[in-house]
Motif scaffolding. Structure first.
Motif, short mmCIF file in Angstrom:
data_model
loop_
_atom_site.label_atom_id
_atom_site.label_comp_id
_atom_site.label_asym_id
_atom_site.label_seq_id
_atom_site.Cartn_x
_atom_site.Cartn_y
_atom_site.Cartn_z
N ALA A 175 -2.29 -2.14 -10.26
CA ALA A 175 -3.16 -3.22 -10.72
C ALA A 175 -2.66 -3.83 -12.03
N ASP A 176 -2.03 -3.01 -12.88
CA ASP A 176 -1.55 -3.51 -14.17
C ASP A 176 -0.04 -3.76 -14.17
N HIS A 177 0.55 -3.89 -12.99
CA HIS A 177 1.99 -4.15 -12.92
C HIS A 177 2.29 -5.49 -13.60
N PRO A 178 3.32 -5.56 -14.45
CA PRO A 178 3.58 -6.79 -15.20
C PRO A 178 4.24 -7.90 -14.40
N LEU A 179 4.60 -7.65 -13.14
CA LEU A 179 5.30 -8.66 -12.35
C LEU A 179 4.46 -9.93 -12.23
N SER A 180 5.03 -11.04 -12.68
CA SER A 180 4.33 -12.33 -12.58
C SER A 180 5.06 -13.28 -11.63
N ASP A 181 6.37 -13.12 -11.53
CA ASP A 181 7.17 -13.94 -10.61
C ASP A 181 7.13 -13.28 -9.24
N THR A 182 6.41 -13.89 -8.31
CA THR A 182 6.26 -13.28 -6.98
C THR A 182 7.15 -13.96 -5.94
N SER A 183 8.23 -14.57 -6.41
CA SER A 183 9.19 -15.12 -5.46
C SER A 183 9.87 -13.98 -4.72
N LEU A 184 10.42 -14.29 -3.56
CA LEU A 184 11.08 -13.26 -2.76
C LEU A 184 12.19 -12.59 -3.55
N ALA A 185 13.00 -13.36 -4.25
CA ALA A 185 14.12 -12.80 -5.00
C ALA A 185 13.64 -11.84 -6.09
N HIS A 227 1.48 8.47 3.26
CA HIS A 227 0.91 7.20 2.83
C HIS A 227 0.11 7.36 1.55
N ASP A 228 -0.66 8.44 1.46
CA ASP A 228 -1.47 8.67 0.26
C ASP A 228 -0.58 8.83 -0.97
N ALA A 229 0.55 9.51 -0.79
CA ALA A 229 1.47 9.67 -1.92
C ALA A 229 2.06 8.33 -2.33
N MET A 230 2.39 7.49 -1.35
CA MET A 230 2.91 6.16 -1.67
C MET A 230 1.90 5.39 -2.52
N LEU A 231 0.65 5.43 -2.12
CA LEU A 231 -0.39 4.72 -2.88
C LEU A 231 -0.49 5.25 -4.31
N ARG A 232 -0.46 6.57 -4.44
CA ARG A 232 -0.61 7.18 -5.76
C ARG A 232 0.57 6.82 -6.67
N PHE A 233 1.78 6.88 -6.12
CA PHE A 233 2.95 6.56 -6.92
C PHE A 233 2.97 5.09 -7.33
N VAL A 234 2.59 4.21 -6.40
CA VAL A 234 2.56 2.80 -6.75
C VAL A 234 1.51 2.55 -7.83
N ALA A 235 0.35 3.18 -7.70
CA ALA A 235 -0.74 2.96 -8.66
C ALA A 235 -0.38 3.43 -10.06
N GLU A 236 0.53 4.42 -10.16
CA GLU A 236 0.80 5.02 -11.46
C GLU A 236 2.22 4.77 -11.98
N THR A 237 2.99 3.93 -11.28
CA THR A 237 4.35 3.61 -11.72
C THR A 237 4.56 2.10 -11.65
N ARG A 238 5.78 1.69 -11.84
CA ARG A 238 6.14 0.27 -11.70
C ARG A 238 6.85 0.02 -10.37
#
Length: 300
Positions: A175-185, A227-238
Motif C-alpha cells: 500500500a505504501d510502495h513509492p512507485l508512481s510511474d505505472t508504465s509497462l517499462a 499465495h499467502d506468502a506472496m501477499l505477505r512479502f509484497v505487503a512488507e517489501t518493495r
C-alpha cells in the motif's frame, strides 16, 4: 485365473511398503497370513511377483506389470461399493476434488453449500494445490476431479468441460510502495515475487510479459509456493506481485496492498474440469459436476 480383491490389497501393500511385516500391519493380517496370500496369488498367476533383497522386497517384472492394474481394480471395487451405497440417494459418499487456489476461494464455496444442502449425508474433501500436483494426485486416485488452469488429454487424464469463472490476474504492490510511474517499462523494471519456475502462474506471467513486446525479462527476486506468502512479502517489501484479484481481495480491503494498473499485464485465465481417462465417477462426484457452471463438456 481368479484373483480376489483381498489378494490384490495384500500385493499392493507389499509393493508400496517393500516389507511383509509393514504390509501385514497395513492390511491387518499376520505375517504368515499375508505370506500365504502372496504365495496363493503367485500360484494362480503362474508368476513370481516379488524378489527378496537386503532392503526388503521389490516387484519382479511381472509384479511391475501387475501393479497399475491392481490399483485400478481396487479403485473400481471401492467405486462400486460407493455407488451401491448411494443407490437410495446421496445419503452417503465423499466428493474428492482438487482445485487451484482461486477456484477454492471463489467458485467452490457456493457449489459445496448447494451440494450439502441437497444431500446432507455427503461429505467433501477439497485439496488446494498447483496444477501439476493436482494432476499427479488425480492420476494416483487420491482425488476424483480437478479444476485447474490446464486442459489435459494425455491418455491418463481427460478434460470433460470448462468452468465459467472470472479470474483476472493483476499487478499489486504494498500500500505504501513509492512507485508512481505505472508504465509497462517502469513496472517491469521493478523486482518481483513469483511462484516457482515450474508452476503454471509463473509461466503464464512470463508469457504475458513476452507478448507485450517489451523485450524485458523481469527480475524475480523471490519465489515461493504459497499465495499467502506472496501477499505477505509484497505487503512488507518493495517487491511487486501478480495474482488473481480474488486472492488479493482481503489484503486490498485491509489496506495492505494496492493494485498497480498495467492493462498489458491484466489478463484472464480459463479453468478446466479433469477426470481420469479410465474408470467411472462415483455418484457423489457426478452430483458435484451437475452444480458446476460449465461452459461445455459432458461427463462419461
Amino acid at each position: 485365473m481368479a484373483i480376489e480383491i483381498r489378494q490384490l490389497r495384500a500385493f499392493l501393500a507389499i509393493a508400496e511398503t517393500g516389507s511383509i511385516g509393514r504390509a501385514a500391519e497395513r492390511v491387518h493380517l499376520t505375517q504368515p497370513a499375508i505370506s500365504r496370500t502372496l504365495a496363493e496369488m503367485e500360484r494362480r498367476l503362474g508368476h513370481r511377483l516379488f524378489e527378496r533383497h537386503a532392503r526388503g522386497m521389490a516387484p519382479t517384472a511381472a509384479g511391475e506389470t501387475l501393479l497399475p492394474y491392481a490399483r485400478l481394480m481396487i479403485f473400481e471395487a471401492e467405486q462400486a461399493r460407493r455407488a451401491l451405497d448411494a443407490l437410495d440417494g446421496l445419503e452417503r459418499g465423499v466428493v474428492r476434488v482438487g482445485a487451484v487456489g482461486t477456484i477454492v476461494r471463489g467458485l467452490l464455496p457456493g457449489v459445496v453449500r448447494t451440494l450439502l444442502a441437497n444431500a446432507p449425508g455427503l461429505s467433501c474433501s477439497i485439496i488446494e494445490a498447483p496444477d501439476e500436483q493436482l494432476q499427479a494426485q488425480l492420476c494416483a486416485r487420491e482425488i476424483d476431479l480437478v479444476i485447474g488452469s490446464a486442459a489435459v488429454d494425455d491418455g491418463e487424464l481427460a478434460t470433460i468441460g470448462e468452468c465459467r469463472h472470472d479470474d483476472r490476474f493483476t499487478v499489486f504492490a504494498a500500500a505504501d510502495h513509492p512507485l508512481s510511474d505505472t508504465s509497462l517499462a517502469a513496472v517491469l523494471a521493478c523486482d518481483w515475487v513469483m511462484p516457482l519456475e515450474a508452476m503454471a502462474p509463473r509461466r503464464m506471467f512470463l508469457e504475458t510479459v513476452a507478448a507485450t513486446g517489451a523485450g524485458v525479462t523481469p527480475r524475480i527476486a523471490l519465489e515461493t509456493t504459497s499465495h499467502d506468502a506472496m501477499l505477505r512479502f509484497v505487503a512488507e517489501t518493495r517487491l511487486l506481485g501478480w495474482l488473481p484479484q480474488s486472492l488479493i481481495a482481503d489484503a486490498l480491503a485491509a489496506g495492505q496492498v494496492r493494485v498497480i494498473a498495467v492493462p498489458e499485464l491484466h489478463v484472464s485465465r480459463r479453468f478446466f474440469l479433469l477426470q481420469r481417462a479410465r474408470g467411472s465417477l462415483p455418484p457423489a462426484a457426478r452430483a458435484f459436476i451437475d452444480l458446476l457452471p460449465l461452459i461445455s463438456g459432458e461427463t462419461e
